[in-house]
Design an enzyme around this catalytic site. Structure first.
Site, PDB file in Angstrom:
ATOM      1  N   ASP A  91       1.867  -5.767   7.738  1.00  0.00           N
ATOM      2  CA  ASP A  91       0.681  -4.909   7.727  1.00  0.00           C
ATOM      3  C   ASP A  91      -0.513  -5.834   7.499  1.00  0.00           C
ATOM      4  OD1 ASP A  91      -1.443  -3.251   7.004  1.00  0.00           O
ATOM      5  OD2 ASP A  91      -0.150  -1.779   6.013  1.00  0.00           O
ATOM      6  N   TYR A 135     -10.990  -0.292  10.776  1.00  0.00           N
ATOM      7  CA  TYR A 135     -12.222   0.178  10.109  1.00  0.00           C
ATOM      8  C   TYR A 135     -12.634  -0.682   8.907  1.00  0.00           C
ATOM      9  CZ  TYR A 135      -8.388   2.623   7.752  1.00  0.00           C
ATOM     10  OH  TYR A 135      -7.192   2.918   7.140  1.00  0.00           O
ATOM     11  N   LYS A 136     -11.813  -1.683   8.573  1.00  0.00           N
ATOM     12  CA  LYS A 136     -12.181  -2.543   7.440  1.00  0.00           C
ATOM     13  C   LYS A 136     -12.985  -3.742   7.972  1.00  0.00           C
ATOM     14  CE  LYS A 136      -7.916  -1.257   4.998  1.00  0.00           C
ATOM     15  NZ  LYS A 136      -8.393  -0.322   4.000  1.00  0.00           N
ATOM     16  N   PHE A 163       0.851  -1.186   0.000  1.00  0.00           N
ATOM     17  CA  PHE A 163       0.000   0.000   0.000  1.00  0.00           C
ATOM     18  C   PHE A 163       0.895   1.246   0.000  1.00  0.00           C
ATOM     19  CE2 PHE A 163      -2.883   3.159   1.863  1.00  0.00           C
ATOM     20  CZ  PHE A 163      -3.997   2.945   1.068  1.00  0.00           C
ATOM     21  N   ARG A 188     -12.816  -3.745  -7.317  1.00  0.00           N
ATOM     22  CA  ARG A 188     -12.508  -4.538  -6.134  1.00  0.00           C
ATOM     23  C   ARG A 188     -13.790  -4.868  -5.367  1.00  0.00           C
ATOM     24  NH1 ARG A 188      -8.527  -2.261  -1.462  1.00  0.00           N
ATOM     25  NH2 ARG A 188     -10.256  -0.836  -1.180  1.00  0.00           N
TER      26      ARG A 188
HETATM   27  C1  LIG Z   1      -2.494  -1.952   3.601  1.00  0.00           C
HETATM   28  C2  LIG Z   1      -2.742  -0.577   4.120  1.00  0.00           C
HETATM   29  N1  LIG Z   1      -1.771   0.050   4.815  1.00  0.00           N
HETATM   30  C3  LIG Z   1      -1.944   1.307   5.285  1.00  0.00           C
HETATM   31  C4  LIG Z   1      -3.130   1.984   5.090  1.00  0.00           C
HETATM   32  C5  LIG Z   1      -3.262   3.381   5.616  1.00  0.00           C
HETATM   33  O1  LIG Z   1      -4.118   3.400   6.714  1.00  0.00           O
HETATM   34  P1  LIG Z   1      -4.486   4.757   7.489  1.00  0.00           P
HETATM   35  O2  LIG Z   1      -5.220   5.625   6.538  1.00  0.00           O
HETATM   36  O3  LIG Z   1      -5.368   4.285   8.613  1.00  0.00           O
HETATM   37  O4  LIG Z   1      -3.235   5.362   7.979  1.00  0.00           O
HETATM   38  C6  LIG Z   1      -4.175   1.364   4.394  1.00  0.00           C
HETATM   39  C7  LIG Z   1      -5.441   2.065   4.152  1.00  0.00           C
HETATM   40  O5  LIG Z   1      -6.358   1.584   3.558  1.00  0.00           O
HETATM   41  C8  LIG Z   1      -3.961   0.054   3.879  1.00  0.00           C
HETATM   42  O6  LIG Z   1      -4.907  -0.570   3.179  1.00  0.00           O
END
Ligand SMILES: Cc1ncc(COP(=O)(O)O)c(C=O)c1O
Length: 397
Positions: free
Chosen positions: A184, A209-210, A113, A356
């Site tokens: 992660d 939140y997911k 990400f 998705r």
């Molecule tokens: C794999 C991954 N890492 C990091 C993040 C970033 O998260 P945040 O916006 O809570 O910092 C996300 C957000 O969707 C994500 O999917």
């Protein structure tokens, strides 16, 4: 066996919608409304500042962390809540680099990400110690582990394609070369069984939140292996990670174990919402969730591929290599997703061409999958996406 009809009844799902975006933002647990209201009226309203002691607000990040720990194979006292996932990535990465100070390479994959990679890049600049972020394709990670690598920073389930890394094998190979691992779990926690202890992971981070349904902006979590937790130096040395925050010492002294990964005042309202979701999770067995998710994703792939030749599967076909989402490539994927959303099938779009769909057995069943597949077929076969307004990009896709 988990009673999925029961868990589904515990969520508010708007009439007529098939919600296939719980991999991005989980829906509202019905009980969260009362829980948050009670937190506001009975706790904040009546107890005011005494709520920190009398309603247990101060311990809530650890209490809730322990409940999430049960879903990711982390023992009590090893997970704490707070901040956003990007910040937790920063904390884990800075601590890991500090522990492996003789090495300069952070290895990640091109499917990670972007926020994780941006955080790594920003940290490298701030440290100014010649660190390097090296990226390779996901399938080449094992071959790129060598003795220059300090930290392996990976997202277990690829946010775009749903491709699943083998956490245990990669961690074991990394450890054999003296590399620390950060996983992660944004697309893993609540999506599939994770066993951090069995995988021997060093650090893990994720959001709530997911699949964990804490609501927009819900706090993240961080895990540090017990063997490291008392050694790590917290880069974000905020007062609530101090050994004795209310001594108000002028010098920072890290708190015991995972407590040192706390930074500042925790988000109590949002943690209360998350507790309502975790009450539903208490009724579920994550292995049942995984089995159902495999069933639903396989059915979805079969139905969509049978009727929509224009959609190309972007997720691994083998469910053992896939998280709990299914992605399809389509040149006009953004417009097609807009057309679907207007017809009650909510998924999302990831540039440049990924549609998705997330599958969350706590509230999605096979009838939902069939209904979604029928609407997708109609949108694709009748080119219902081909309207100028569907090509106008909104800020959030
Ligand atoms: C794999 C991954 N890492 C990091 C993040 C970033 O998260 P945040 O916006 O809570 O910092 C996300 C957000 O969707 C994500 O999917």
């Amino acid at each position: 066996m988990t009673d999925f009809a029961k868990t589904k009844s515990l969520f508010h799902l708007p009439q007529g919608l098939v919600y296939l975006d719980g991999n991005s933002l989980g829906p509202l647990p019905r009980a969260a409304v009362d829980r948050v209201q009670s937190m506001m009226q009975d706790e904040w309203g009546e107890l005011l500042i005494t709520g920190w002691n009398n309603a247990g607000w101060m311990d809530q990040p650890s209490r809730v962390g322990d409940r999430i720990g049960r879903l990711i194979g982390a023992p009590a006292g090893t997970v704490v809540m707070g901040d956003t996932l990007s910040i937790k990535v920063y904390q884990a990465l800075s601590s890991a680099l500090d522990l492996n100070a003789d090495r300069k390479v952070i290895l990640s994959d091109t499917g990670n990400f972007p926020s994780d990679l941006y955080i790594a890049g920003g940290l490298i600049k701030s440290l100014d110690k010649d660190h390097e972020l090296k990226l390779c394709p996901a399938e080449a990670v094992a071959d790129n582990l060598d003795e220059d690598v300090a930290v392996l920073l990976l997202t277990e389930v690829d946010y775009k394609t749903g491709r699943l890394h083998d956490m245990k094998a990669l961690t074991s190979k990394a450890h054999a070369m003296g590399i620390l691992t950060i996983w992660d779990l944004a697309h893993s926690a609540g999506a599939l069984p994770v066993d951090l202890v069995a995988a021997d992971a060093d650090f893990a981070v994720g959001c709530s939140y997911k699949y964990l349904n804490s609501g927009p902006g819900g706090p993240a979590f961080i895990y540090v292996a017990p063997r490291l937790a008392d050694q790590v130096r917290p880069a974000l040395s905020g007062w609530l990670g101090h050994d004795q925050p209310f001594a108000f010492d002028l010098d920072y002294r890290p708190g015991p174990g995972i407590e040192r990964m706390r930074v500042g005042t925790p988000p109590i309202i949002q943690l209360s919402a998350l507790e309502a979701s975790l009450d539903i999770w208490d009724l579920a067995d994550i292995h049942d969730v995984r089995a159902k998710s495999v069933e639903l994703t396989n059915l979805f792939i079969e139905l969509v591929e049978a009727s929509c030749a224009d959609l190309e599967l972007a997720s691994p076909r083998d469910s053992r290599q896939r998280g709990s989402q299914v992605s399809f490539r389509f040149q006009h994927g953004y417009a097609a997703m807009r057309a679907l959303i207007e017809r009650g099938v909510i998924g999302d779009f990831r540039a440049p061409d990924i549609m998705r769909f997330g599958f969350t057995p706590l509230y999605i069943d096979a009838d939902d999958v069939r209904k979604a597949a029928e609407i997708i077929e109609q949108v694709m076969l009748e080119r219902l996406w081909d309207k100028p307004e569907y090509f106008q990009r909104a800020a959030v896709t």
